[in-house]
Design a protein around this motif. Sequence first.
Motif, PDB file in Angstrom:
ATOM      1  N   VAL A 111      37.673  33.058  37.131  1.00 17.58           N
ATOM      2  CA  VAL A 111      38.570  33.942  37.215  1.00 17.58           C
ATOM      3  C   VAL A 111      38.270  35.526  36.966  1.00 17.58           C
ATOM      4  O   VAL A 111      37.173  35.746  35.714  1.00 17.58           O
ATOM      5  N   VAL A 112      37.994  36.160  38.327  1.00 23.61           N
ATOM      6  CA  VAL A 112      37.473  37.826  37.395  1.00 23.61           C
ATOM      7  C   VAL A 112      38.386  38.756  37.050  1.00 23.61           C
ATOM      8  O   VAL A 112      39.090  38.677  38.267  1.00 23.61           O
ATOM      9  N   ILE A 113      38.582  39.354  36.057  1.00 23.47           N
ATOM     10  CA  ILE A 113      40.242  40.280  35.543  1.00 23.47           C
ATOM     11  C   ILE A 113      39.247  41.830  35.665  1.00 23.47           C
ATOM     12  O   ILE A 113      37.391  41.671  34.827  1.00 23.47           O
ATOM     13  N   GLY A 114      39.896  42.628  35.627  1.00 20.56           N
ATOM     14  CA  GLY A 114      39.325  43.788  35.610  1.00 20.56           C
ATOM     15  C   GLY A 114      39.742  44.160  34.101  1.00 20.56           C
ATOM     16  O   GLY A 114      40.537  43.702  33.949  1.00 20.56           O
ATOM     17  N   ALA A 115      38.841  45.190  33.649  1.00 20.75           N
ATOM     18  CA  ALA A 115      39.127  45.464  32.151  1.00 20.75           C
ATOM     19  C   ALA A 115      39.487  46.744  32.281  1.00 20.75           C
ATOM     20  O   ALA A 115      38.166  47.588  31.202  1.00 20.75           O
ATOM     21  N   PHE A 116      39.506  47.868  32.839  1.00 18.63           N
ATOM     22  CA  PHE A 116      39.415  48.886  33.380  1.00 18.63           C
ATOM     23  C   PHE A 116      37.941  49.472  33.330  1.00 18.63           C
ATOM     24  O   PHE A 116      37.660  50.397  34.423  1.00 18.63           O
ATOM     25  N   ASP A 117      36.491  49.250  32.464  1.00 21.62           N
ATOM     26  CA  ASP A 117      35.866  50.297  32.163  1.00 21.62           C
ATOM     27  C   ASP A 117      34.810  49.071  32.823  1.00 21.62           C
ATOM     28  O   ASP A 117      33.376  49.413  33.328  1.00 21.62           O
ATOM     29  N   HIS A 118      35.189  47.873  33.280  1.00 19.02           N
ATOM     30  CA  HIS A 118      33.654  46.328  33.016  1.00 19.02           C
ATOM     31  C   HIS A 118      34.813  45.379  33.798  1.00 19.02           C
ATOM     32  O   HIS A 118      35.979  45.990  34.051  1.00 19.02           O
ATOM     33  N   LEU A 119      34.423  44.527  34.630  1.00 12.83           N
ATOM     34  CA  LEU A 119      34.924  43.388  34.949  1.00 12.83           C
ATOM     35  C   LEU A 119      34.599  42.593  33.204  1.00 12.83           C
ATOM     36  O   LEU A 119      33.454  42.331  32.741  1.00 12.83           O
ATOM     37  N   GLU A 120      35.353  41.085  33.517  1.00 11.63           N
ATOM     38  CA  GLU A 120      35.774  40.011  33.040  1.00 11.63           C
ATOM     39  C   GLU A 120      35.398  38.726  33.656  1.00 11.63           C
ATOM     40  O   GLU A 120      36.447  38.827  34.430  1.00 11.63           O
ATOM     41  N   ILE A 121      34.319  37.695  33.171  1.00 13.34           N
ATOM     42  CA  ILE A 121      34.317  36.477  34.108  1.00 13.34           C
ATOM     43  C   ILE A 121      34.563  35.764  33.135  1.00 13.34           C
ATOM     44  O   ILE A 121      34.466  35.204  32.147  1.00 13.34           O
ATOM     45  N   TRP A 122      35.480  34.751  32.964  1.00  8.28           N
ATOM     46  CA  TRP A 122      36.377  33.212  32.632  1.00  8.28           C
ATOM     47  C   TRP A 122      36.491  31.583  33.288  1.00  8.28           C
ATOM     48  O   TRP A 122      36.530  32.634  34.166  1.00  8.28           O
ATOM     49  N   SER A 176      35.144  56.974  38.284  1.00 10.55           N
ATOM     50  CA  SER A 176      35.221  57.058  38.949  1.00 10.55           C
ATOM     51  C   SER A 176      35.856  55.979  39.564  1.00 10.55           C
ATOM     52  O   SER A 176      36.538  55.937  40.275  1.00 10.55           O
ATOM     53  N   VAL A 177      35.306  54.657  38.799  1.00  8.84           N
ATOM     54  CA  VAL A 177      36.007  53.427  39.219  1.00  8.84           C
ATOM     55  C   VAL A 177      36.839  52.801  37.839  1.00  8.84           C
ATOM     56  O   VAL A 177      36.732  53.179  36.765  1.00  8.84           O
ATOM     57  N   ARG A 178      37.692  52.174  38.661  1.00 11.15           N
ATOM     58  CA  ARG A 178      38.778  51.739  37.872  1.00 11.15           C
ATOM     59  C   ARG A 178      38.621  50.424  38.118  1.00 11.15           C
ATOM     60  O   ARG A 178      38.973  49.924  39.125  1.00 11.15           O
ATOM     61  N   PHE A 179      38.308  49.489  37.468  1.00 14.58           N
ATOM     62  CA  PHE A 179      38.349  48.285  36.981  1.00 14.58           C
ATOM     63  C   PHE A 179      39.782  47.578  36.902  1.00 14.58           C
ATOM     64  O   PHE A 179      39.678  47.314  35.519  1.00 14.58           O
ATOM     65  N   VAL A 180      40.681  46.386  37.928  1.00 14.74           N
ATOM     66  CA  VAL A 180      41.920  46.690  37.298  1.00 14.74           C
ATOM     67  C   VAL A 180      41.880  45.053  38.523  1.00 14.74           C
ATOM     68  O   VAL A 180      41.228  44.692  39.812  1.00 14.74           O
TER      69      VAL A 180
END
Length: 146
Positions: A107-118, A2-6
Amino acid sequence: MSVRFVGTYTPKLDDKGRLTLPAKFRDALAGGVMVTRGQDRSLSVYRAEEFDAIAERTMAASRNDPEARAFQRVLFANTDEQRPDGQGRVTLSADHRTYADLSKECVVIGAFDHLEIWDATAWRTYQDEHEENFSTAGSASLDSVL
């Protein structure tokens, strides 16, 4: 799902190791998140339900397979369960901050099914290194994925 992380977001890491997750995802993350080591010296943030699905697939691998055991150990030993506070912040462990070499600028990026922290500098470097690959990826490359 239900959630798209972008998207790309630029929160700051505070002195207590807390990072504010993007406001647009707070409702989806309110039930809890799992923060773990990601690839390329980033951190991955999964909704608890998504992480559980990954864990089940991981545990389905044979315990007789040394590579599967090693992956399971590294994954689970380096995962921290968090519940975002009222301001949407999670506390990143010292080990996670060290692994991802996080400074104040993140930086927090959306990776569709999760977030990434860089770390912001690491993310810029990563983008610079991979921009040409992205730009030259033609429809033939995408056809193999689709």
